[in-house]
Design a protein around this motif. Structure first.
Motif, PDB file in Angstrom:
ATOM      1  N   PRO A 228     -36.747   3.257 -41.107  1.00 26.88           N
ATOM      2  CA  PRO A 228     -35.757   4.339 -41.191  1.00 26.88           C
ATOM      3  C   PRO A 228     -36.281   5.682 -40.692  1.00 26.88           C
ATOM      4  N   ASP A 229     -37.610   5.790 -40.566  1.00 26.29           N
ATOM      5  CA  ASP A 229     -38.204   7.046 -40.096  1.00 26.29           C
ATOM      6  C   ASP A 229     -38.123   7.209 -38.587  1.00 26.29           C
ATOM      7  N   VAL A 230     -37.786   6.141 -37.869  1.00 27.01           N
ATOM      8  CA  VAL A 230     -37.764   6.183 -36.408  1.00 27.01           C
ATOM      9  C   VAL A 230     -36.372   6.546 -35.903  1.00 27.01           C
ATOM     10  N   SER A 231     -36.295   7.623 -35.136  1.00 27.57           N
ATOM     11  CA  SER A 231     -35.049   8.036 -34.500  1.00 27.57           C
ATOM     12  C   SER A 231     -34.831   7.192 -33.244  1.00 27.57           C
ATOM     13  N   VAL A 232     -33.660   6.582 -33.117  1.00 28.26           N
ATOM     14  CA  VAL A 232     -33.395   5.652 -32.022  1.00 28.26           C
ATOM     15  C   VAL A 232     -32.267   6.164 -31.126  1.00 28.26           C
ATOM     16  N   ARG A 233     -32.519   6.126 -29.830  1.00 33.32           N
ATOM     17  CA  ARG A 233     -31.468   6.414 -28.853  1.00 33.32           C
ATOM     18  C   ARG A 233     -31.212   5.142 -28.055  1.00 33.32           C
ATOM     19  N   GLN A 234     -29.950   4.745 -27.958  1.00 29.63           N
ATOM     20  CA  GLN A 234     -29.590   3.520 -27.265  1.00 29.63           C
ATOM     21  C   GLN A 234     -29.057   3.845 -25.866  1.00 29.63           C
ATOM     22  N   VAL A 235     -29.561   3.110 -24.888  1.00 24.75           N
ATOM     23  CA  VAL A 235     -29.137   3.299 -23.504  1.00 24.75           C
ATOM     24  C   VAL A 235     -28.649   1.962 -22.964  1.00 24.75           C
ATOM     25  N   VAL A 236     -27.385   1.902 -22.563  1.00 20.70           N
ATOM     26  CA  VAL A 236     -26.817   0.708 -21.940  1.00 20.70           C
ATOM     27  C   VAL A 236     -26.444   1.071 -20.511  1.00 20.70           C
TER      28      VAL A 236
END
Length: 294
Positions: A228-236
């Motif tokens: 939960p500490d990791v900020s995630v950005r999704q790229v499709v």
């Protein structure tokens, strides 16, 4: 796996960068750093008798490189536990064997010969294809520059077991270095090349893109709960996976890919995405194999 962080040493600037990277990684993971230099038996490759003094000179040079590497590692990561090994054998084969008990193997982007294609075509590709743990090839921009120490971890996601192993490795790295994660899915990987020649009216691109976004979200959901500490950005993206990952690799500290994608053919292991990254990424590249039984 809790084995050492293993790094190949050959006296080159590229290997020094690999030692620095591996030392920081070993320290943050609280693992031993093991520096290895392998000396092939010259007599096995030539009908000419090679003086023993020549082989001993090669070994003496290897010992010197290992000692220099150990000093460099301790300067870079004070407190890291360092071990050195001078071994007989072909470097790639030696490292593949040692990778059975290693947490990861770290290599420079090129050796003393200065031929990137030669190194990536032999040692790194052999390790990525046959190693038993993650393999990291340390690169900078330009090639021999120190690798970046800031920026996100970028990972390629295609829904395969190899991709799942890469995602696990990437989340762990992002968490340990307190940095964001960029997850990239190229949805043309799931579309036959023949479709690209058809008129757009015959292909529902929006539906395909929506499927890609759904797959990416599903593959990341459990890992986001675990980290939960990791900020995630999704790229499709519709573009080729290699191009998409290279685009995101600019400014990244590490890019992570699975050992093979949807094709599943060992001979094509690094023929496209991984091969392109090993040759052209502006940052270190980790190639991760799925664990046995996965």
């Amino acid at each position: 796996m809790t084995g050492p962080v293993l790094v190949g040493v050959d006296g080159s600037l590229s290997a020094e960068n690999a030692v620095r990277w591996a030392a920081r990684t070993a320290l943050v993971r609280r693992l031993q750093l093991r520096l290895v230099h392998a000396v092939p038996r010259i007599t096995a490759y030539t009908p000419v008798t090679v003086p023993r003094s020549f082989e001993e000179a090669l070994k003496d040079q290897g010992r010197q490189w290992l000692e220099q590497g150990a000093v460099l590692a301790r300067q870079e990561a004070p407190g890291v536990e360092v071990a050195t090994d001078l071994l007989d054998g072909v470097p790639a084969a030696v490292l593949v064997d040692l990778s059975r008990s290693a947490r990861m193997v770290v290599l420079g982007s090129r050796g003393l010969g200065g031929f990137t294609g030669l190194l990536v075509g032999s040692v790194a590709v052999t390790l990525a294809a046959h190693g038993h743990c993650p393999v990291v090839v340390v690169r900078g921009d330009p090639l021999d520059a120190p690798p970046p120490e800031t920026g996100p971890v970028v990972v390629g996601v295609d829904g395969t077991a190899a991709s799942e192993a890469a995602v696990a490795f990437a989340f762990d790295e992002a968490s340990r270095w307190d940095t964001p994660l960029v997850a990239v899915h190229s949805w043309n990987d799931a579309v036959s090349d023949a479709l690209w020649g058809l008129a757009a009216v015959f292909v529902d691109w929006e539906a395909i893109e929506a499927d890609g976004q759904q797959l990416l979200a599903q593959r990341l959901a459990g890992w986001q709960e675990q980290y939960p500490d990791v900020s995630v950005r999704q790229v499709v993206t519709r573009g080729a996976a290699a191009r998409a990952l290279l685009d995101q690799a600019g400014g990244a500290r590490l890019v992570v890919v699975g050992s093979r994608g949807r094709g599943g053919v060992r001979g094509m292991l690094l023929g496209s995405t991984s091969q392109a990254l090993l040759h052209h990424a502006p940052c270190p590249v980790a190639v991760v194999r799925p664990q046995p039984g996965r």
